[in-house]
Design a protein around this motif. Structure first.
Motif, short mmCIF file in Angstrom:
data_model
loop_
_atom_site.label_atom_id
_atom_site.label_comp_id
_atom_site.label_asym_id
_atom_site.label_seq_id
_atom_site.Cartn_x
_atom_site.Cartn_y
_atom_site.Cartn_z
N VAL A 1 -14.82 -25.65 50.20
CA VAL A 1 -16.05 -25.07 50.74
C VAL A 1 -15.75 -24.24 51.98
N LEU A 2 -14.90 -24.75 52.87
CA LEU A 2 -14.56 -24.01 54.08
C LEU A 2 -13.81 -22.72 53.76
N LEU A 3 -12.89 -22.77 52.82
CA LEU A 3 -12.19 -21.54 52.42
C LEU A 3 -13.15 -20.55 51.79
N SER A 4 -14.09 -21.04 50.99
CA SER A 4 -15.07 -20.14 50.37
C SER A 4 -15.96 -19.48 51.42
N SER A 5 -16.28 -20.23 52.46
CA SER A 5 -17.18 -19.70 53.49
C SER A 5 -16.48 -18.77 54.46
N PHE A 6 -15.29 -19.16 54.90
CA PHE A 6 -14.65 -18.44 55.99
C PHE A 6 -13.46 -17.56 55.59
N ALA A 7 -13.05 -17.66 54.33
CA ALA A 7 -11.95 -16.80 53.88
C ALA A 7 -12.27 -16.23 52.49
N PRO A 8 -13.36 -15.46 52.37
CA PRO A 8 -13.72 -14.95 51.05
C PRO A 8 -12.69 -13.97 50.49
N GLY A 9 -12.01 -13.25 51.37
CA GLY A 9 -10.98 -12.33 50.90
C GLY A 9 -9.83 -13.08 50.25
N LEU A 10 -9.45 -14.20 50.83
CA LEU A 10 -8.38 -15.01 50.26
C LEU A 10 -8.82 -15.63 48.94
N MET A 11 -10.06 -16.10 48.89
CA MET A 11 -10.55 -16.75 47.67
C MET A 11 -10.75 -15.75 46.53
N ASN A 12 -10.98 -14.47 46.88
CA ASN A 12 -11.17 -13.44 45.84
C ASN A 12 -9.87 -12.79 45.41
N SER A 13 -8.77 -13.21 45.99
CA SER A 13 -7.49 -12.60 45.59
C SER A 13 -7.14 -13.02 44.17
N SER A 14 -6.69 -12.06 43.41
CA SER A 14 -6.42 -12.27 41.99
C SER A 14 -5.06 -12.94 41.80
N LEU A 15 -5.05 -13.95 40.96
CA LEU A 15 -3.80 -14.62 40.62
C LEU A 15 -3.23 -14.07 39.32
N SER A 16 -4.12 -13.94 38.33
CA SER A 16 -3.67 -13.44 37.03
C SER A 16 -4.90 -12.96 36.27
N HIS B 1 -8.38 -12.13 35.43
CA HIS B 1 -9.66 -12.44 36.05
C HIS B 1 -9.63 -13.76 36.82
N LEU B 2 -8.51 -14.43 36.84
CA LEU B 2 -8.40 -15.71 37.54
C LEU B 2 -8.13 -15.47 39.03
N THR B 3 -9.08 -15.86 39.85
CA THR B 3 -8.92 -15.72 41.30
C THR B 3 -8.48 -17.06 41.90
N LEU B 4 -8.06 -17.00 43.14
CA LEU B 4 -7.65 -18.22 43.84
C LEU B 4 -8.83 -19.17 43.97
N GLY B 5 -10.02 -18.64 44.25
CA GLY B 5 -11.22 -19.48 44.37
C GLY B 5 -11.53 -20.20 43.07
N LEU B 6 -11.44 -19.50 41.96
CA LEU B 6 -11.70 -20.12 40.67
C LEU B 6 -10.64 -21.17 40.35
N ALA B 7 -9.40 -20.88 40.66
CA ALA B 7 -8.32 -21.84 40.42
C ALA B 7 -8.51 -23.09 41.27
N LEU B 8 -8.89 -22.91 42.54
CA LEU B 8 -9.13 -24.08 43.40
C LEU B 8 -10.36 -24.86 42.94
N GLY B 9 -11.38 -24.16 42.45
CA GLY B 9 -12.57 -24.83 41.92
C GLY B 9 -12.22 -25.66 40.69
N LEU B 10 -11.43 -25.10 39.79
CA LEU B 10 -10.98 -25.87 38.62
C LEU B 10 -10.04 -26.99 39.03
N GLY B 11 -9.32 -26.76 40.11
CA GLY B 11 -8.43 -27.80 40.64
C GLY B 11 -9.19 -29.02 41.12
#
Length: 119
Positions: A33-48, A50-60
């Motif tokens: 939640v804190l990363l989603s709120s305060f680091a949206p650029g990091l969470m929107n970075s693409s891993l592969s 359409h898979l973003t870091l935020g989506l991967a952490l959410g599935l994690g």
């Protein structure tokens, strides 16, 4: 029973595991939640793709909960259940001894006493 050392160790182990797993689950969710709120650029970075870091952490989060539940089951099977079975047997033994003591302390009842005859 609550003064038995096995019972105390059982409670301590159960409490310790519960507090650690709760802290891990809440900490992981809070970090997400804190990363989603305060680091949206990091969470929107693409891993592969359409898979973003935020989506991967959410599935994690689901993976982390599954691992915690699995560890809980292993913990219960290996550490808690054997001690519980032993304490349950000890409690049954104490109940049987107490019941024998109560039965020996009661005066014998004459056969038929206390029974009501039909009209």
């Amino acid at each position: 029973m609550s003064h038995d050392p096995a019972y105390r160790s059982l409670r301590r182990a159960h409490r310790r595991f519960g507090s650690r797993s709760t802290a891990l689950a809440v900490g992981g969710f809070l970090l997400y939640v804190l990363l989603s709120s305060f680091a949206p650029g990091l969470m929107n970075s693409s891993l592969s793709g359409h898979l973003t870091l935020g989506l991967a952490l959410g599935l994690g989060q689901f993976v982390m909960m599954a691992v915690i539940v699995w560890r809980y089951l292993v913990h219960m099977r290996t550490r808690v259940t054997p001690v519980t079975r032993g304490l349950r047997g000890l409690a049954r033994h104490h109940d049987e001894v107490a019941a024998r003591g109560r039965a020996a302390a009661q005066p014998p009842v004459a056969p038929g006493a206390g029974e009501f005859r039909p009209w």
